[in-house]
Design a protein around this motif. Structure first.
Motif, PDB file in Angstrom:
ATOM      1  N   MET A  91      24.506  16.067 -27.875  1.00 18.86           N
ATOM      2  CA  MET A  91      24.904  14.917 -28.688  1.00 18.86           C
ATOM      3  C   MET A  91      23.714  14.020 -28.997  1.00 18.86           C
ATOM      4  N   LEU A  92      22.802  13.841 -28.046  1.00 20.57           N
ATOM      5  CA  LEU A  92      21.593  13.065 -28.323  1.00 20.57           C
ATOM      6  C   LEU A  92      20.733  13.743 -29.380  1.00 20.57           C
ATOM      7  N   ALA A  93      20.611  15.066 -29.307  1.00 23.48           N
ATOM      8  CA  ALA A  93      19.819  15.800 -30.300  1.00 23.48           C
ATOM      9  C   ALA A  93      20.441  15.675 -31.691  1.00 23.48           C
ATOM     10  N   VAL A  94      21.745  15.832 -31.781  1.00 27.88           N
ATOM     11  CA  VAL A  94      22.413  15.728 -33.079  1.00 27.88           C
ATOM     12  C   VAL A  94      22.353  14.295 -33.594  1.00 27.88           C
ATOM     13  N   PHE A  95      22.485  13.322 -32.709  1.00 30.92           N
ATOM     14  CA  PHE A  95      22.366  11.928 -33.126  1.00 30.92           C
ATOM     15  C   PHE A  95      20.983  11.649 -33.688  1.00 30.92           C
ATOM     16  N   TRP A  96      19.957  12.178 -33.041  1.00 25.73           N
ATOM     17  CA  TRP A  96      18.593  11.974 -33.496  1.00 25.73           C
ATOM     18  C   TRP A  96      18.377  12.616 -34.866  1.00 25.73           C
ATOM     19  N   VAL A  97      18.937  13.808 -35.070  1.00 26.46           N
ATOM     20  CA  VAL A  97      18.777  14.509 -36.351  1.00 26.46           C
ATOM     21  C   VAL A  97      19.573  13.828 -37.459  1.00 26.46           C
ATOM     22  N   SER A  98      20.783  13.371 -37.167  1.00 26.76           N
ATOM     23  CA  SER A  98      21.654  12.817 -38.207  1.00 26.76           C
ATOM     24  C   SER A  98      21.596  11.298 -38.316  1.00 26.76           C
ATOM     25  N   MET A  99      20.674  10.667 -37.609  1.00 31.63           N
ATOM     26  CA  MET A  99      20.602   9.210 -37.642  1.00 31.63           C
ATOM     27  C   MET A  99      20.267   8.693 -39.043  1.00 31.63           C
ATOM     28  N   MET A 126      30.834  19.686 -12.090  1.00 30.09           N
ATOM     29  CA  MET A 126      31.094  18.645 -13.088  1.00 30.09           C
ATOM     30  C   MET A 126      29.862  18.329 -13.923  1.00 30.09           C
ATOM     31  N   THR A 127      28.671  18.408 -13.329  1.00 33.01           N
ATOM     32  CA  THR A 127      27.473  18.102 -14.107  1.00 33.01           C
ATOM     33  C   THR A 127      27.209  19.178 -15.151  1.00 33.01           C
ATOM     34  N   LEU A 128      27.734  20.367 -14.936  1.00 35.30           N
ATOM     35  CA  LEU A 128      27.556  21.433 -15.912  1.00 35.30           C
ATOM     36  C   LEU A 128      28.283  21.114 -17.215  1.00 35.30           C
ATOM     37  N   THR A 129      29.345  20.359 -17.158  1.00 32.95           N
ATOM     38  CA  THR A 129      30.038  19.976 -18.393  1.00 32.95           C
ATOM     39  C   THR A 129      29.410  18.748 -19.025  1.00 32.95           C
ATOM     40  N   PHE A 130      28.844  17.864 -18.219  1.00 32.69           N
ATOM     41  CA  PHE A 130      28.351  16.587 -18.730  1.00 32.69           C
ATOM     42  C   PHE A 130      26.964  16.699 -19.350  1.00 32.69           C
ATOM     43  N   VAL A 131      26.039  17.317 -18.677  1.00 34.74           N
ATOM     44  CA  VAL A 131      24.637  17.331 -19.107  1.00 34.74           C
ATOM     45  C   VAL A 131      24.437  18.057 -20.439  1.00 34.74           C
ATOM     46  N   PRO A 132      24.979  19.244 -20.657  1.00 37.22           N
ATOM     47  CA  PRO A 132      24.765  19.881 -21.976  1.00 37.22           C
ATOM     48  C   PRO A 132      25.387  19.096 -23.127  1.00 37.22           C
ATOM     49  N   LYS A 133      26.561  18.512 -22.897  1.00 34.36           N
ATOM     50  CA  LYS A 133      27.194  17.723 -23.954  1.00 34.36           C
ATOM     51  C   LYS A 133      26.335  16.526 -24.330  1.00 34.36           C
ATOM     52  N   VAL A 134      25.865  15.807 -23.344  1.00 30.43           N
ATOM     53  CA  VAL A 134      25.051  14.619 -23.612  1.00 30.43           C
ATOM     54  C   VAL A 134      23.749  15.013 -24.282  1.00 30.43           C
ATOM     55  N   GLY A 135      23.126  16.072 -23.809  1.00 27.03           N
ATOM     56  CA  GLY A 135      21.875  16.526 -24.413  1.00 27.03           C
ATOM     57  C   GLY A 135      22.045  16.936 -25.858  1.00 27.03           C
ATOM     58  N   VAL A 164      34.661   8.096 -40.227  1.00 26.29           N
ATOM     59  CA  VAL A 164      34.956   9.511 -39.966  1.00 26.29           C
ATOM     60  C   VAL A 164      33.732  10.366 -40.283  1.00 26.29           C
ATOM     61  N   LEU A 165      33.086  10.104 -41.411  1.00 22.36           N
ATOM     62  CA  LEU A 165      31.906  10.884 -41.787  1.00 22.36           C
ATOM     63  C   LEU A 165      30.765  10.711 -40.793  1.00 22.36           C
ATOM     64  N   ILE A 166      30.594   9.503 -40.308  1.00 26.07           N
ATOM     65  CA  ILE A 166      29.500   9.243 -39.378  1.00 26.07           C
ATOM     66  C   ILE A 166      29.772   9.870 -38.009  1.00 26.07           C
ATOM     67  N   SER A 167      31.002   9.842 -37.567  1.00 24.31           N
ATOM     68  CA  SER A 167      31.314  10.361 -36.234  1.00 24.31           C
ATOM     69  C   SER A 167      31.536  11.867 -36.204  1.00 24.31           C
ATOM     70  N   ALA A 168      31.740  12.500 -37.342  1.00 24.28           N
ATOM     71  CA  ALA A 168      32.057  13.933 -37.371  1.00 24.28           C
ATOM     72  C   ALA A 168      30.980  14.820 -36.749  1.00 24.28           C
ATOM     73  N   PRO A 169      29.692  14.628 -37.048  1.00 25.44           N
ATOM     74  CA  PRO A 169      28.703  15.518 -36.414  1.00 25.44           C
ATOM     75  C   PRO A 169      28.686  15.411 -34.888  1.00 25.44           C
ATOM     76  N   LEU A 170      28.759  14.197 -34.364  1.00 25.17           N
ATOM     77  CA  LEU A 170      28.730  14.029 -32.910  1.00 25.17           C
ATOM     78  C   LEU A 170      29.981  14.607 -32.254  1.00 25.17           C
ATOM     79  N   LEU A 171      31.125  14.341 -32.846  1.00 21.15           N
ATOM     80  CA  LEU A 171      32.365  14.861 -32.266  1.00 21.15           C
ATOM     81  C   LEU A 171      32.447  16.378 -32.382  1.00 21.15           C
ATOM     82  N   GLY A 172      31.947  16.921 -33.478  1.00 19.27           N
ATOM     83  CA  GLY A 172      31.947  18.376 -33.645  1.00 19.27           C
ATOM     84  C   GLY A 172      31.076  19.066 -32.613  1.00 19.27           C
ATOM     85  N   VAL A 173      29.897  18.511 -32.368  1.00 18.66           N
ATOM     86  CA  VAL A 173      29.006  19.096 -31.365  1.00 18.66           C
ATOM     87  C   VAL A 173      29.606  18.959 -29.975  1.00 18.66           C
TER      88      VAL A 173
END
Length: 88
Positions: A58-66, A47-56, A18-27
């Motif tokens: 989430m990748l940024a937050v994953f990189w910061v919180s890795m 549809m790409t308007l919903t997908f691209v910002p989320k993925v971008g 839960v702690l590990i997934s919280a930042p990604l799910l929150g973003v």
């Protein structure tokens, strides 16, 4: 291993998950709400308007919180799992 040790280890493992997934799910939640609100206000239904910002984001937050994620997992395994394996 008795049942109490097993269930306590399982509980701690689920809490780490839960702690590990919280930042990604929150973003993902915040980005989804923001993009959905933007789409509702502008009547753009792309549809790409919903997908691209989320993925971008989430990748940024994953990189910061890795480092936090790695440290949490290593700490859990070093303090909980490995002593259980070594202890028999």
């Amino acid at each position: 291993m008795d049942d109490a040790v097993f269930f306590d280890t399982l509980r701690q493992g689920l809490w780490i998950a839960v702690l590990i997934s919280a930042p990604l799910l929150g973003v993902a939640l915040v980005a989804g709400i923001a993009v959905g609100l933007f789409q509702a206000l502008t009547s753009i239904q792309e549809m790409t308007l919903t997908f691209v910002p989320k993925v971008g984001l989430m990748l940024a937050v994953f990189w910061v919180s890795m480092s936090f994620m790695s440290e949490a997992l290593v700490s859990f395994f070093a303090t909980r799992i490995i002593p259980l394996i070594a202890g028999g």
